[in-house]
Design an enzyme around this catalytic site. Structure first.
Site, short mmCIF file in Angstrom:
data_model
loop_
_atom_site.label_atom_id
_atom_site.label_comp_id
_atom_site.label_asym_id
_atom_site.label_seq_id
_atom_site.Cartn_x
_atom_site.Cartn_y
_atom_site.Cartn_z
N ASN A 44 -2.63 -4.76 -7.97
CA ASN A 44 -2.08 -3.71 -7.10
C ASN A 44 -3.18 -2.98 -6.34
O ASN A 44 -2.93 -1.92 -5.76
CB ASN A 44 -1.29 -2.70 -7.93
CG ASN A 44 -0.15 -3.35 -8.69
OD1 ASN A 44 0.61 -4.10 -8.12
ND2 ASN A 44 -0.06 -3.07 -9.98
N HIS A 130 10.74 2.28 -12.65
CA HIS A 130 9.67 1.79 -13.52
C HIS A 130 9.85 2.29 -14.97
O HIS A 130 10.38 3.37 -15.21
CB HIS A 130 8.35 2.32 -12.96
CG HIS A 130 7.13 1.76 -13.60
ND1 HIS A 130 6.41 2.46 -14.54
CD2 HIS A 130 6.49 0.58 -13.43
CE1 HIS A 130 5.36 1.74 -14.91
NE2 HIS A 130 5.39 0.60 -14.24
N GLU A 177 11.84 5.49 -6.79
CA GLU A 177 10.55 5.09 -6.23
C GLU A 177 10.74 4.99 -4.72
O GLU A 177 11.87 4.82 -4.26
CB GLU A 177 10.12 3.75 -6.82
CG GLU A 177 9.88 3.85 -8.31
CD GLU A 177 9.63 2.52 -9.00
OE1 GLU A 177 9.13 1.58 -8.37
OE2 GLU A 177 9.95 2.44 -10.20
N SER A 181 8.57 -1.32 -7.59
CA SER A 181 7.41 -2.04 -8.12
C SER A 181 7.64 -3.54 -8.31
O SER A 181 6.70 -4.31 -8.21
CB SER A 181 6.98 -1.42 -9.45
OG SER A 181 8.00 -1.55 -10.42
N ASP A 206 8.54 8.61 -6.78
CA ASP A 206 7.32 7.98 -7.27
C ASP A 206 6.80 7.04 -6.18
O ASP A 206 7.48 6.07 -5.82
CB ASP A 206 7.65 7.22 -8.57
CG ASP A 206 6.41 6.61 -9.23
OD1 ASP A 206 5.36 6.55 -8.58
OD2 ASP A 206 6.53 6.18 -10.39
N HIS A 209 3.65 2.47 -5.39
CA HIS A 209 3.35 1.27 -4.59
C HIS A 209 3.36 1.55 -3.08
O HIS A 209 3.31 0.63 -2.28
CB HIS A 209 4.32 0.15 -4.95
CG HIS A 209 4.12 -0.32 -6.34
ND1 HIS A 209 3.13 -1.21 -6.68
CD2 HIS A 209 4.70 0.06 -7.50
CE1 HIS A 209 3.14 -1.40 -7.99
NE2 HIS A 209 4.09 -0.63 -8.51
N LYS A 240 -3.73 2.18 -8.42
CA LYS A 240 -3.33 0.99 -7.67
C LYS A 240 -4.12 0.94 -6.36
O LYS A 240 -5.31 0.69 -6.40
CB LYS A 240 -1.82 0.96 -7.52
CG LYS A 240 -1.21 0.66 -8.90
CD LYS A 240 0.28 0.76 -9.02
CE LYS A 240 0.65 0.39 -10.47
NZ LYS A 240 1.98 0.86 -10.85
C1 LIG Z 1 2.28 1.40 -12.17
C2 LIG Z 1 3.37 2.40 -12.06
C3 LIG Z 1 3.30 3.59 -12.79
C4 LIG Z 1 2.23 3.86 -13.80
O1 LIG Z 1 1.01 4.11 -13.22
P1 LIG Z 1 -0.34 3.80 -14.02
O2 LIG Z 1 -1.36 4.62 -13.35
O3 LIG Z 1 -0.55 2.33 -13.91
O4 LIG Z 1 -0.11 4.22 -15.45
C5 LIG Z 1 4.29 4.52 -12.58
N1 LIG Z 1 5.31 4.30 -11.72
C6 LIG Z 1 5.40 3.15 -11.03
C7 LIG Z 1 6.53 2.95 -10.08
C8 LIG Z 1 4.44 2.16 -11.18
O5 LIG Z 1 4.55 1.01 -10.51
#
Ligand SMILES: *Cc1c(COP(=O)(O)O)cnc(C)c1O
Length: 397
Positions: A44, A130, A177, A181, A206, A209, A240
């Site tokens: 990512n 997620h 989101e 993801s 969130d 991505h 990411k």
């Molecule tokens: C990867 C991810 C997380 C967690 O983030 P990390 O920093 O990897 O712990 C949270 N929400 C989504 C949508 C993700 O893809």
């Protein structure tokens, strides 16, 4: 009593066993596995920032200045200036009053949802949210409702019925989101915002991505749509596209003050190392600079190239899901790609719903034309994902 070997055997039989693949350092987008350099289509790190000289240098400087670790949680032994600097920068860029950072995005999701929702509250999640959001929602003790992926009519029905029954003073929070993801598609943010406002619900988005990928300065879909002032709770990860590690929530000051008091993954966890924080801060500078715009341009060009060569629709983010169906076939396709020099793991239940095992390709600005062309050629020759519309295609078995 159940013994671990039995459980592992059950997982293996179902095609659901996961194993770590030990890799050695190589310059992104390559990874070195068993002495072979493979092209990584699984990371990512969408802009290749984890290896960027500015991030490495910032981490080195912070290491020398502050030391390797922080020694305690920020409420216990003092809060390093560099953590505040990062939070102030995040809040300013995202045009909200304040920000709080966590050791990772998982910790941010769990900390925020458990702090803001409790027994009398209701959380409404998109079905494809997620695992970190689901875990936070479950742990909060709030009533948990789920709507089918991106089905906003269903969301509206839930809002109407829940609002009619919830006591005054209880919180209703919609969680989604902005770019998903595992399917790589987008939520209908403008409509969701409207629903949230109309039904007096809070909204948590969130952008894990979307940060680095969407928006004129790479700050995400909310920036792209100019909706900063209408999304009260904005979450994301610094691990990411930003190339470091950490999680954040950006919101108005009172929410952040509340989290400092109530988010247990923040309160009861040692503050992230200064080098990690400094790298994230440097990542934000690269992201929002002219270089960041160039990297996003390179990423989009790679995605268009892959889409053009495979006939798949160009995704809104950098995630191209090839839904295969059965675990065994997804694993075989992944092994086949590995032999051909591409690292693309099979994503299976419970990360994605049963019978939707898939290859999840992630494209980076660090890939070159030859690597994209070679991958597309291989997918085509092996007819991998040819029955995939990009998402939702199911194996009949
Ligand atoms: C990867 C991810 C997380 C967690 O983030 P990390 O920093 O990897 O712990 C949270 N929400 C989504 C949508 C993700 O893809």
């Amino acid at each position: 009593m159940r013994e671990p070997p039995e459980e592992l055997a059950t997982l293996r039989q179902a095609g659901l066993l996961r194993e770590l693949r030990r890799i050695d350092p190589a310059a992104p987008p390559l990874i070195r596995l068993d002495g072979r350099d493979l092209v990584n289509f699984a990371s990512n790190d969408y802009l290749g920032l984890s290896a960027h000289p500015a991030l490495r240098e910032a981490a080195r400087v912070a290491l020398d200045r502050f030391g390797a670790g922080t020694g305690a949680s920020r409420l216990i032994s003092g809060s390093f200036s560099i953590h505040h600097q990062l939070e102030e920068r995040l809040a300013a860029l995202k045009k909200r009053g304040a920000a709080l950072t966590f050791a990772n995005g998982y910790g941010a999701a769990v900390g925020v949802l458990t702090a803001l929702a409790g027994r009398d509250d209701t959380l409404i999640l998109d079905k494809l949210c997620h695992a970190s959001l689901i875990d936070g929602a479950r742990l909060s003790g709030a009533t948990l409702r789920v709507y089918p992926h991106n089905n906003l009519e269903h969301l509206e029905r839930l809002l109407t019925s829940i609002r009619a029954r919830t006591p005054a003073g209880s919180r209703l929070i919609i969680v989604t989101e902005s770019i998903f993801s595992m399917d790589g598609d987008r939520a209908g943010l403008p409509q969701i915002i409207e629903l949230a406002e109309r039904h007096e619900a809070l909204l948590l988005v969130d952008e894990a991505h979307a940060l680095g990928v969407a928006g004129p300065r790479g700050l995400g879909v909310i920036e792209e749509l100019g909706l900063e002032c209408r999304v009260p709770l904005q979450m994301g990860t610094l691990g990411k596209a930003l190339g470091s590690a950490g999680g954040y929530l950006v919101a108005d000051r009172p929410w952040i003050d509340l989290l400092v008091n109530k988010a247990r993954s923040f309160i009861y966890s040692t503050a992230p190392p200064p080098a990690q924080v400094a790298a994230a801060l440097a990542g934000l500078e690269v992201l929002t600079s002219a270089e960041g715009a160039d990297l996003r341009h390179a990423l989009r060009r790679n995605l268009s190239r892959l889409a053009g060569l495979t006939g798949l629709p160009p995704p809104p983010g950098a995630i191209v899901p090839l839904v295969i169906g059965s675990n065994e076939r997804a694993l075989a396709a992944s092994r086949d790609l590995l032999e051909a020099g591409f690292f693309v793991p099979a994503i299976r239940f419970p990360t994605v719903p049963r019978h939707t095992a898939r290859l999840r390709l992630t494209v980076s600005a660090a890939h070159d034309d030859a690597q994209i062309t070679a991958l597309a050629g291989h997918l085509h020759a092996r007819e991998i994902g040819d029955n995939s519309s990009g998402r939702g295609a199911q194996d009949p078995q």
